[in-house]
Scaffold this active site. Structure first.
Site, PDB file in Angstrom:
ATOM      1  N   SER A   1      -9.974  -0.949   7.284  1.00 46.23           N
ATOM      2  CA  SER A   1      -9.466  -0.664   5.937  1.00 46.23           C
ATOM      3  C   SER A   1      -8.646  -1.763   5.290  1.00 46.23           C
ATOM      4  CB  SER A   1      -8.647   0.633   5.954  1.00 46.23           C
ATOM      5  OG  SER A   1      -9.489   1.738   6.176  1.00 46.23           O
TER       6      SER A   1
ATOM      7  N   SER B   1      -9.562   1.802   3.118  1.00 44.90           N
ATOM      8  CA  SER B   1      -8.680   2.614   2.305  1.00 44.90           C
ATOM      9  C   SER B   1      -7.659   1.791   1.520  1.00 44.90           C
ATOM     10  CB  SER B   1      -7.928   3.629   3.179  1.00 44.90           C
ATOM     11  OG  SER B   1      -7.122   2.983   4.140  1.00 44.90           O
TER      12      SER B   1
ATOM     13  N   LYS C   1       0.837  -1.200   0.000  1.00 42.30           N
ATOM     14  CA  LYS C   1       0.000   0.000   0.000  1.00 42.30           C
ATOM     15  C   LYS C   1       0.870   1.247   0.000  1.00 42.30           C
ATOM     16  CE  LYS C   1      -3.872   2.052   2.623  1.00 42.30           C
ATOM     17  NZ  LYS C   1      -4.768   1.850   3.785  1.00 42.30           N
TER      18      LYS C   1
END
Length: 421
Positions: free
Chosen positions: A160, A136, A61
């Site tokens: 998330s 997210s 990420k």
């Protein structure tokens, strides 16, 4: 299994074919990945494998540092920033032989759950490109589902990691609080942020967690095997509106688990109001995010007006509202931990809905059920459940502190029970 260089070539071909449409990968280190893949194959040929992650292709990420690649946190203001060194978790994966291929799109600043990023593009769900992959860590869930990588790292603040896992039909693990060194992470909310892995197989989640966790001696919690385990279903689920396909998937999971010998009973998490706790947690996240991202708040090119507005709202919160928000979160924490004195683990849907269309309103209750584990600091695993109506649903198991290995083992058994093929 094919050799790592061949699997890497196949992954690169998939990225070449689909990433322009899906907007999942933000940057790649192809040369470094090829060198790591060749080194892994050389070790394998000599019988010197470093373990289960050796040669596994991993994406990271974009708020977790990967040396030599942009380290943006999904923020325009950090677009030009290059990570000088790996985050601790990234370095530990390399030490375990993982092949770090790419960075992955995310919701701006990690505050949101659609990964419709104004600076880096709208990520699409590989299972239905008209839909969000969640957030997210939407790029992380989508990358695993699309076969771009074999595993990915995300961050879980109020769900998330687990929400993208649920929306994309993969597995995701939110570890125990303080299990992971956060050096090299662009924080949103230090109180709740937790780095966690996503993969197709729960066993891979454990391998990733075991490689990344802090090497501090811990008394790992054990859970009974599937026939002997007692799972608690919170009565508070009655207050959360579930999409019919999610409710059906949850009922199917309960029936399958009961059929395999698990005892499933209701448990009252007194003090936990899912919606009120989630709203309180969001206020804390916004207030902490205003501090964590303060260097970009006054820069016109730092972030979108939408994100700046959320953070400004948090920064201006009256003390009385913050005290009330903290009280809601602490009540949820106490309720979850009391419940685990009565049952071995909690069983809930992961998200109240399946992936929804980009551009449609974001459901208010999206994180009602995932946020509990963040507030309580407990580990939780999300597992997909096939739906008769297309996109998958998901269930989650929340366990006691340091029960990651047991949750991943149980998660594997649950997946086999739900999908024997």
């Amino acid at each position: 299994m094919a050799g790592c260089p061949d699997r890497l070539d196949a992954a690169l071909a998939r990225i070449e074919a689909r990433n322009d449409a899906l907007q999942i990968v933000t940057c790649m280190d192809v040369e470094g990945a090829r060198a790591a893949a060749a080194a892994s194959d050389a070790r394998a040929a000599k019988g010197q494998s470093l373990g289960p992650l050796d040669g596994r292709i991993v994406g990271i990420k974009d708020n977790i540092a990967v040396r030599g690649l942009p380290w943006t946190g999904g923020l325009e203001g950090y677009r030009a920033r290059i990570a000088a060194q790996d985050a601790t978790v990234t370095a530990r994966l390399r030490d375990a032989g993982a092949v770090i291929l790419c960075t992955l799109n995310m919701h701006e600043g990690a505050l949101g759950a659609t990964t419709d990023n104004p600076a880096f593009g709208r990520s699409a769900n590989p299972r239905d490109p008209s839909c969000t992959p969640g957030g997210s860590s939407g790029g992380s869930g989508a990358a695993v589902a699309a076969g771009f990588v074999e595993a990915a790292l995300g961050t879980d603040t109020m769900g998330s990691v687990r929400i993208p896992a649920a929306y994309c039909g993969v597995t995701g693990l939110k570890p125990t609080e303080d299990a992971m060194d956060s050096a090299g992470l662009v924080h949103l909310s230090p109180s709740f942020d937790t780095i966690g892995p996503l993969a197709q197989d729960p066993g891979m989640l454990w391998s990733l967690f075991a490689a990344m966790r802090d090497p501090v001696p811990r008394a790992e919690a054990c859970l009974p095997d599937l026939p002997e385990i007692t799972l608690g279903v919170p009565v508070q689920l009655e207050t959360v509106e579930l999409e019919p396909a999610v409710a059906a998937g949850f009922d199917r999971a309960r029936a399958v688990l009961s059929g395999r010998g698990a005892t499933i009973r209701s448990v009252d998490l007194k003090g936990w109001d899912p919606a009120r706790a989630r709203r309180g947690g969001l206020l804390i996240v916004e207030a902490e995010g205003a501090v964590a991202l303060s260097d970009l708040m006054d820069r016109q090119d730092g972030m979108s007006d939408a994100l700046r507005g959320l953070l400004a709202y948090g920064a201006a919160l009256p003390s009385a509202r913050m005290v009330d928000a903290l009280a809601r979160v602490r009540a949820a924490r106490r309720a979850a931990r009391r419940a685990l004195a009565q049952v071995d683990a909690l069983l809930m849907p992961t998200a109240p809905q399946r992936a929804f269309a980009h551009g449609s309103p974001v459901p208010d209750n999206q994180a009602d059920l995932t946020a509990l584990a963040n507030f309580a600091g407990l580990p939780a695993i999300s597992l997909p459940v096939a739906s008769d109506e297309g996109l998958p649903a998901a269930v989650q198991l929340v366990g006691p502190d340091w029960s990651e290995q047991a949750l991943c083992t149980l998660g594997g058994a649950v997946r086999r029970a739900l999908d024997p093929a």
